[in-house]
Write a protein that holds these residues in place. Structure first.
Motif, PDB file in Angstrom:
ATOM      1  N   UNK A 115       0.824  -1.204   0.000  1.00 20.92           N
ATOM      2  CA  UNK A 115       0.000   0.000   0.000  1.00 20.92           C
ATOM      3  C   UNK A 115       0.856   1.251   0.000  1.00 20.92           C
ATOM      4  N   UNK A 116       1.930   1.221   0.782  1.00 21.91           N
ATOM      5  CA  UNK A 116       2.830   2.372   0.829  1.00 21.91           C
ATOM      6  C   UNK A 116       3.530   2.581  -0.502  1.00 21.91           C
ATOM      7  N   UNK A 167       5.766   5.644  -7.640  1.00 23.76           N
ATOM      8  CA  UNK A 167       5.423   4.236  -7.774  1.00 23.76           C
ATOM      9  C   UNK A 167       4.054   4.053  -8.406  1.00 23.76           C
ATOM     10  N   UNK A 168       3.125   4.968  -8.109  1.00 27.45           N
ATOM     11  CA  UNK A 168       1.791   4.873  -8.698  1.00 27.45           C
ATOM     12  C   UNK A 168       1.849   5.075 -10.214  1.00 27.45           C
ATOM     13  N   UNK A 169       2.667   6.013 -10.681  1.00 23.80           N
ATOM     14  CA  UNK A 169       2.813   6.245 -12.123  1.00 23.80           C
ATOM     15  C   UNK A 169       3.479   5.044 -12.797  1.00 23.80           C
ATOM     16  N   UNK A 170       4.534   4.515 -12.150  1.00 21.68           N
ATOM     17  CA  UNK A 170       5.221   3.345 -12.711  1.00 21.68           C
ATOM     18  C   UNK A 170       4.284   2.146 -12.770  1.00 21.68           C
ATOM     19  N   UNK A 180       0.905  -1.840 -15.460  1.00 17.50           N
ATOM     20  CA  UNK A 180      -0.349  -2.598 -15.481  1.00 17.50           C
ATOM     21  C   UNK A 180      -1.096  -2.432 -16.798  1.00 17.50           C
ATOM     22  N   UNK A 181      -1.207  -1.191 -17.260  1.00 15.63           N
ATOM     23  CA  UNK A 181      -1.942  -0.942 -18.505  1.00 15.63           C
ATOM     24  C   UNK A 181      -1.247  -1.605 -19.686  1.00 15.63           C
ATOM     25  N   UNK A 192       6.430  12.788 -14.192  1.00 10.66           N
ATOM     26  CA  UNK A 192       5.825  11.484 -13.911  1.00 10.66           C
ATOM     27  C   UNK A 192       5.401  10.783 -15.205  1.00 10.66           C
ATOM     28  N   UNK A 193       5.279  11.547 -16.285  1.00  9.86           N
ATOM     29  CA  UNK A 193       5.015  10.929 -17.583  1.00  9.86           C
ATOM     30  C   UNK A 193       6.145   9.972 -17.955  1.00  9.86           C
TER      31      UNK A 193
END
Length: 217
Positions: free
Chosen positions: A3-4, A11-14, A19-20, A154-155
């Protein structure tokens, strides 16, 4: 801990890019079947994987940077790219079905010549990649439009995540191809693979041609 990891912007952007991209790659497509065939034959597998990962990263990066909007603004360019792709996919499907019906042992004979034809192998892979409109739809339009929503640098992190997914997928595909070499020692297996390849090419050509609209002069 997970979660962290997923909650931080980087990490969310990566993870989003990873995933996509992985969800769109895991399908039976023209590029995947070609890489699988080369892996089974043992012909320039590392070069094929490197090309696929690099091309995915570049096309996704261009999509994030706004190439999809350029194609939308130039209907003539999009039309002729799609038309050329449909013709190529149809021709490739004809060759695959010809091998399946008349030359099922061609793959077995070629497998013994792994040291030859690097330029030819990569050239065919490049054509399959760059003349297939479905590749642009996945990388530049779908993945690129999602990545374009990321803020600032972040792109680039998003593109890196997508490239990581591409690397993982094609390494797994190449490994699977090597493990299937025993199966493809039989001509019947090549008939199935070439028949499946030809069918996929015809389906993609039909899909691309069905969506063509001549640009208004």
């Amino acid at each position: 801990m997970w979660t962290a990891f997923s909650s931080s912007p980087i990490s969310a952007s990566w993870l989003g890019g990873f995933t996509v991209c992985l969800s769109l790659l895991v399908s039976i497509g023209a590029q995947n079947l070609y890489v699988l065939r080369q892996a089974v034959q043992g012909r320039h597998v590392h070069a094929c994987v490197a090309w696929c990962v690099l091309s995915d990263a570049v096309l996704i990066g261009l999509g994030v940077a706004g190439m999809a909007q350029l194609l939308d603004a130039s209907p003539a360019l999009a039309y002729y790219l799609a038309l050329g792709g449909a013709v190529f996919l149809f021709a490739y499907g004809c060759f695959a079905w010809h091998r399946a019906v008349f030359a099922p042992q061609s793959g077995m004979r070629v497998a013994g010549r792994a040291e030859r034809g690097l330029i030819g192998v990569l050239g065919a892979l490049a054509v399959i990649t760059l003349l297939n409109p479905h590749v642009y739809l996945d990388t530049m339009v779908l993945i690129g439009s999602i990545g374009a929503r990321q803020d600032g640098w972040l792109k680039a992190v998003f593109v890196l995540g997508a490239a990581s997914a591409s690397l993982l997928w094609f390494v797994l595909l190449a490994t699977a191809g090597r493990r299937l070499q025993g199966v493809f020692a039989r001509p019947a297996a090549w008939r199935v693979l070439d028949g499946l390849t030809g069918t996929m090419m015809f389906a993609l050509a039909w899909w691309v041609a069905g969506g063509l609209e001549a640009p208004v002069p």
